[in-house]
Design an enzyme around this catalytic site. Structure first.
Site, mmCIF file in Angstrom:
data_model
loop_
_atom_site.group_PDB
_atom_site.id
_atom_site.type_symbol
_atom_site.label_atom_id
_atom_site.label_comp_id
_atom_site.label_asym_id
_atom_site.label_seq_id
_atom_site.Cartn_x
_atom_site.Cartn_y
_atom_site.Cartn_z
ATOM 1 N N GLY A 151 -113.945 1.219 9.691
ATOM 2 C CA GLY A 151 -114.649 1.546 10.926
ATOM 3 C C GLY A 151 -114.587 0.385 11.897
ATOM 4 N N CYS A 165 -112.048 -1.330 3.651
ATOM 5 C CA CYS A 165 -112.302 -2.149 4.848
ATOM 6 C C CYS A 165 -113.804 -2.185 5.172
ATOM 7 C CB CYS A 165 -111.442 -1.610 6.000
ATOM 8 S SG CYS A 165 -111.341 -2.738 7.381
ATOM 9 N N TYR A 166 -114.230 -1.543 6.245
ATOM 10 C CA TYR A 166 -115.662 -1.503 6.566
ATOM 11 C C TYR A 166 -116.457 -0.950 5.378
ATOM 12 C CZ TYR A 166 -119.916 -0.354 9.225
ATOM 13 O OH TYR A 166 -121.210 -0.276 9.679
ATOM 14 N N HIS A 224 -105.791 -1.505 3.661
ATOM 15 C CA HIS A 224 -105.732 -0.038 3.786
ATOM 16 C C HIS A 224 -104.700 0.565 2.832
ATOM 17 C CE1 HIS A 224 -108.416 0.432 7.230
ATOM 18 N NE2 HIS A 224 -108.011 -0.799 7.538
ATOM 19 N N GLU A 279 -104.300 3.573 2.176
ATOM 20 C CA GLU A 279 -103.904 4.925 2.600
ATOM 21 C C GLU A 279 -102.681 4.934 3.509
ATOM 22 O OE1 GLU A 279 -106.469 3.183 3.539
ATOM 23 O OE2 GLU A 279 -107.168 3.607 5.561
ATOM 24 N N SER A 324 -99.092 32.513 19.335
ATOM 25 C CA SER A 324 -98.411 31.707 20.351
ATOM 26 C C SER A 324 -97.019 31.332 19.888
ATOM 27 C CB SER A 324 -99.212 30.433 20.612
ATOM 28 O OG SER A 324 -99.155 29.608 19.461
ATOM 29 N N GLY A 325 -96.794 31.490 18.569
ATOM 30 C CA GLY A 325 -95.520 31.040 18.020
ATOM 31 C C GLY A 325 -95.610 29.594 17.561
ATOM 32 N N GLY A 326 -96.747 28.953 17.819
ATOM 33 C CA GLY A 326 -96.988 27.616 17.287
ATOM 34 C C GLY A 326 -97.180 27.715 15.784
ATOM 35 N N VAL A 327 -97.179 26.553 15.105
ATOM 36 C CA VAL A 327 -97.232 26.555 13.645
ATOM 37 C C VAL A 327 -98.482 27.295 13.140
ATOM 38 C CG1 VAL A 327 -97.303 25.091 11.592
ATOM 39 C CG2 VAL A 327 -96.041 24.338 13.604
ATOM 40 N N ASP A 328 -99.640 26.981 13.728
ATOM 41 C CA ASP A 328 -100.886 27.500 13.157
ATOM 42 C C ASP A 328 -100.987 29.022 13.272
ATOM 43 O OD1 ASP A 328 -101.265 24.822 12.895
ATOM 44 O OD2 ASP A 328 -102.656 24.635 14.576
ATOM 45 N N SER A 329 -100.732 29.546 14.480
ATOM 46 C CA SER A 329 -100.877 30.997 14.612
ATOM 47 C C SER A 329 -99.766 31.730 13.851
ATOM 48 C CB SER A 329 -100.944 31.426 16.078
ATOM 49 O OG SER A 329 -99.740 31.152 16.737
ATOM 50 N N SER A 330 -98.590 31.110 13.749
ATOM 51 C CA SER A 330 -97.505 31.750 12.988
ATOM 52 C C SER A 330 -97.864 31.833 11.504
ATOM 53 C CB SER A 330 -96.203 30.966 13.124
ATOM 54 O OG SER A 330 -95.793 30.942 14.458
ATOM 55 N N LYS A 378 -102.580 19.698 9.121
ATOM 56 C CA LYS A 378 -101.364 20.239 9.735
ATOM 57 C C LYS A 378 -100.190 20.309 8.753
ATOM 58 C CE LYS A 378 -99.671 21.552 13.728
ATOM 59 N NZ LYS A 378 -100.448 22.378 14.659
#
Ligand code: XMP
Length: 507
Positions: free
Chosen positions: A54, A81-82, A168, A170, A222-228, A365
């Site tokens: 953080g 870290c934090y 870090h 990650e 929309s043809g974007g990844v999510d809606s597809s 994603k």
């Protein structure tokens, strides 16, 4: 129910990466605010907790704190870290400003007899980014790593199963970092590794069937990844009950609308393509202000969608492609609006649906992309670059016209074709119609034609990004193709600004 590892967020930029790394290691993880009360945490029954980094200093009065009760739950905790500094402070250690902060890849010596570092090289490189450090460890904790400027680069109280790392693990820049997280999950928390995306598909299919029964659902595609991917999931769950409305606003890339139609009209769903190109273009005629363009396109999208949905009669369910980062971020962000993002596929507010279903709301994603592949969608859809809702309209500076659209669409196509040949590609690349003309010479003639800018960015989260230093060879190949294949372009320039101060898109 999957075993859960909770990521407690103290404002660090890598919280999603941590949660995603844990999931990639087959353990389900969720992100919660750092100050979540202990009773709520107890109810979630996590097998482990990871406290993120953080921006604050733990010794300042208003810095983020956690409920100290979490340390009495008997659950293993890893502070990063934090997170490490907070844990050490709570147990009576000392945290101070560094004499010299450490940033970037730093050499560290690890005690490889710690379970966290088993099998990892003793002399290791880790990513550091800190201006405070733990100057004195609490009683019961021992140091398990050090760098030249940080005597306690990691610590543990193995009997209590508490671990801290100043660096870090990650991020890719820490050698063996993923292995360290794996050790924490499997050797400290005793995880079974029961999280699989196939199960996610099965669970969602079951839940959608249960909820929807024999009724109908509507999806704005929309043809974007999510809606597809939503469309793919729905066709698996309730084939024949799904109607997809795809509003083609005319600002798509070359062949994109047809590709979306080709993929989805062959599936078991009622696919409606609304060709609204003229309508959108006339709405933004003469508009030059970027925010107004975005707003008009967003509003018009909602209107077209509403009209089309109205023709279908009453449909009780609306499906949206909301993903997990949208859920995390919708917690309410402070700060100014740099630009109002518009997602084609967004729900018009005044549409009356009995219920909105968000089947991807638990996924990151890249998990959505994997899911899409598992559902049999082509890579042209699952690997799509991010594309703004208002499309090419915000890649044309100033007024949008049909002619400019054709120019930028072709320039973008050439750039994508050439970039597609590269082994390693940046996360996003495209062409911009700059709205400037410049003098050129073609044959024996003087020209005064359009200037196209090329943009390519390397980023992990799109919040910040570096311009990609593409080779001159690649750039000049793209430039020479654009100027020879598009007669109205006289010049091509390359945008070498990072974000910040620039944004990824030009408008
Ligand atoms: P900026 O330009 O804000 O872009 O640095 C960051 C990322 O967001 C994408 N972008 C959008 N995505 N609707 C979207 O869904 C939008 O209106 C929009 N505007 C920008 C941009 O392409 C980049 O990936």
């Amino acid at each position: 129910m999957n075993e859960l590892v909770l990521v407690l967020d103290f404002g660090g930029q890598y919280k999603e990466l941590i949660a995603r790394t844990v999931r990639g290691l087959s353990v389900y993880s969720e992100i919660r605010p750092g100050n979540t009360v202990v009773d709520e945490i107890k109810n979630l029954k996590p097998i482990g907790i990871i406290m993120t980094g953080g921006p604050n200093s733990v010794y300042l009065p208003n810095s983020f704190k956690c409920d100290p009760g979490i340390f009495k739950l008997g659950i293993p905790i890893l502070g990063i870290c934090y997170g490490m500094q907070l844990m050490c402070q709570i147990f009576g250690g000392d945290v101070r400003p560094c004499k010299k902060g450490e940033f970037g890849r730093v050499k560290a010596s690890l005690k490889t007899d710690s379970v966290l570092f088993a099998g990892i090289h003793e002399k290791n490189t880790v990513l550091m980014s800190h201006t405070d450090f733990v100057s004195k460890l609490p009683d019961g904790f021992v140091s398990i790593a050090a760098t030249a400027d940080c005597p306690h680069a990691a610590c543990e109280s193995s009997s209590q199963k508490f671990y801290g790392v100043q660096f870090h693990p990650e991020v890719e820049h820490t050698d063996g970092g993923r292995k360290m997280i794996e050790h924490f999950l499997y050797d400290v928390c005793g995880a079974k590794g029961d999280y699989r995306l196939d199960d996610y598909i099965d669970t969602q299919v079951r839940q959608i069937r249960q909820k929807v029964g024999y009724q109908k659902v509507l999806l704005a595609l929309s043809g974007g990844v999510d809606s597809s991917v939503c469309a793919g999931l729905l066709t698996k769950a309730i084939p024949g009950q799904v109607t997809c409305i795809f509003v083609d606003h005319g600002f798509m890339r070359k062949n994109e609308g047809d590709e979306i139609e080709r993929v989805f009209s062959s599936r078991k769903l009622n696919f409606i393509r609304v060709n609204a190109q003229r309508r959108f273009l006339s709405k933004i005629k003469g508009v030059t202000d970027p925010e107004r363009k975005r707003k008009i396109i967003g509003d018009e999208f909602a209107r077209v969608f509403e009209e089309e949905a109205g023709k279908l009669g009453s449909i009780p369910f609306m499906v949206q492609g909301t993903i997990y980062p949208d859920v995390i971020e919708s917690g309410g962000k402070l700060g100014s609006t740099i630009k109002s993002h518009h997602n084609v596929g967004g729900l018009p507010e005044n549409l009356a649906f009995a219920e909105v279903i968000e089947p991807l709301s638990g996924l990151f994603k890249d998990e959505v992309r994997i899911l899409g592949k598992k559902l049999g969608l082509p890579a042209s859809l699952t690997e799509r670059q991010p594309f703004p809702g208002p499309g090419l309209a915000i890649r044309i500076m100033g007024e949008v016209t049909q002619e400019k659209l054709e120019v930028v669409r072709m320039a973008d196509f050439i750039m994508c074709e050439e970039m597609g040949k590269l082994k390693r590609k940046p996360q996003q690349y495209f062409a911009v119609y700059t709205g400037t003309c410049s003098v050129g010479v073609k044959g024996d003639d003087r020209t005064y034609d359009a200037v196209i800018a090329l943009r390519a960015v390397t980023t992990s989260d799109f919040m910040t990004g570096e311009y990609t230093p593409l080779s001159h060879k690649v750039l000049s190949r793209i430039a020479s193709r654009i100027t020879s294949e598009i007669s109205s372009v006289s010049r091509v320039v390359y945008d070498i600004t990072s974000k910040p101060p620039a944004t990824v898109e030009w408008e």
